[in-house]
Design a protein around this motif. Structure first.
Motif, PDB file in Angstrom:
ATOM      1  N   PHE A  37      56.390  -4.310 -26.160  1.00 17.65           N
ATOM      2  CA  PHE A  37      55.311  -5.285 -26.034  1.00 17.65           C
ATOM      3  C   PHE A  37      54.216  -5.100 -27.076  1.00 17.65           C
ATOM      4  CE2 PHE A  37      57.358  -5.614 -21.913  1.00 17.65           C
ATOM      5  CZ  PHE A  37      57.443  -6.981 -21.789  1.00 17.65           C
ATOM      6  N   LEU A  73      56.602  -9.038 -30.207  1.00 18.23           N
ATOM      7  CA  LEU A  73      56.492 -10.039 -29.141  1.00 18.23           C
ATOM      8  C   LEU A  73      57.495 -11.183 -29.284  1.00 18.23           C
ATOM      9  CD1 LEU A  73      52.698 -10.299 -28.352  1.00 18.23           C
ATOM     10  CD2 LEU A  73      54.514  -9.287 -26.982  1.00 18.23           C
ATOM     11  N   THR A 110      60.835  -9.755 -28.257  1.00 24.81           N
ATOM     12  CA  THR A 110      60.755  -9.469 -26.826  1.00 24.81           C
ATOM     13  C   THR A 110      60.912 -10.743 -26.017  1.00 24.81           C
ATOM     14  OG1 THR A 110      59.328  -7.572 -27.217  1.00 24.81           O
ATOM     15  CG2 THR A 110      59.284  -8.520 -25.013  1.00 24.81           C
ATOM     16  N   SER A 111      60.261 -11.803 -26.430  1.00 25.05           N
ATOM     17  CA  SER A 111      60.373 -13.060 -25.685  1.00 25.05           C
ATOM     18  C   SER A 111      61.799 -13.591 -25.711  1.00 25.05           C
ATOM     19  CB  SER A 111      59.393 -14.095 -26.232  1.00 25.05           C
ATOM     20  OG  SER A 111      59.720 -14.425 -27.559  1.00 25.05           O
ATOM     21  N   PHE A 119      62.789 -12.984 -21.846  1.00 29.15           N
ATOM     22  CA  PHE A 119      62.437 -14.172 -21.075  1.00 29.15           C
ATOM     23  C   PHE A 119      63.540 -15.227 -21.054  1.00 29.15           C
ATOM     24  CE2 PHE A 119      58.154 -12.648 -22.589  1.00 29.15           C
ATOM     25  CZ  PHE A 119      57.885 -11.969 -21.423  1.00 29.15           C
TER      26      PHE A 119
END
Length: 110
Positions: free
Chosen positions: A42, A47, A50-51, A55
């Motif tokens: 994070f 980011l 990571t997304s 997600f």
């Protein structure tokens, strides 16, 4: 359909919970503790990646669970994003074995 098939529920749950498994497996492979890996994951530089890998599978799980005609097409479109990102990352550092596993993994996923 009054009740969703149990196989559909299991596949949706696996997608929704996959980020937890990914974090644990990747921290083990990187030989770092889970909290250190999560902090690195994070960080501002990571980011975007990571997304993509945390997600999108969760959204995919909800699309699988919704079991609508449009959700299948949206799921397929959504899951091409991590595949393309992984493929481009592999192209920058090609390893023949990793490429085969990458293709097999995404074929099973689809």
């Amino acid at each position: 359909m009054k009740r969703k098939p149990w196989a559909l529920i299991i596949i949706a749950l696996l997608h929704i919970l996959s980020p937890i498994g990914n974090i644990i497996a990747n921290s083990y492979l990187a030989n770092v503790t889970v909290p250190i890996y999560v902090r690195a994951l994070f960080s501002p530089e990571e980011l975007f990646r990571t997304s993509i890998f945390l997600f999108i599978p969760v959204i995919g799980g909800f699309l699988i669970y919704s079991c609508k005609k449009w959700s299948y097409y949206l799921y397929m479109l959504l899951m091409t994003i991590p595949f393309i990102y992984s493929y481009n990352s592999w192209q920058s550092q090609p390893n023949q074995n990793l490429g085969i596993y990458l293709i097999i993994f995404y074929l099973i996923e689809i």
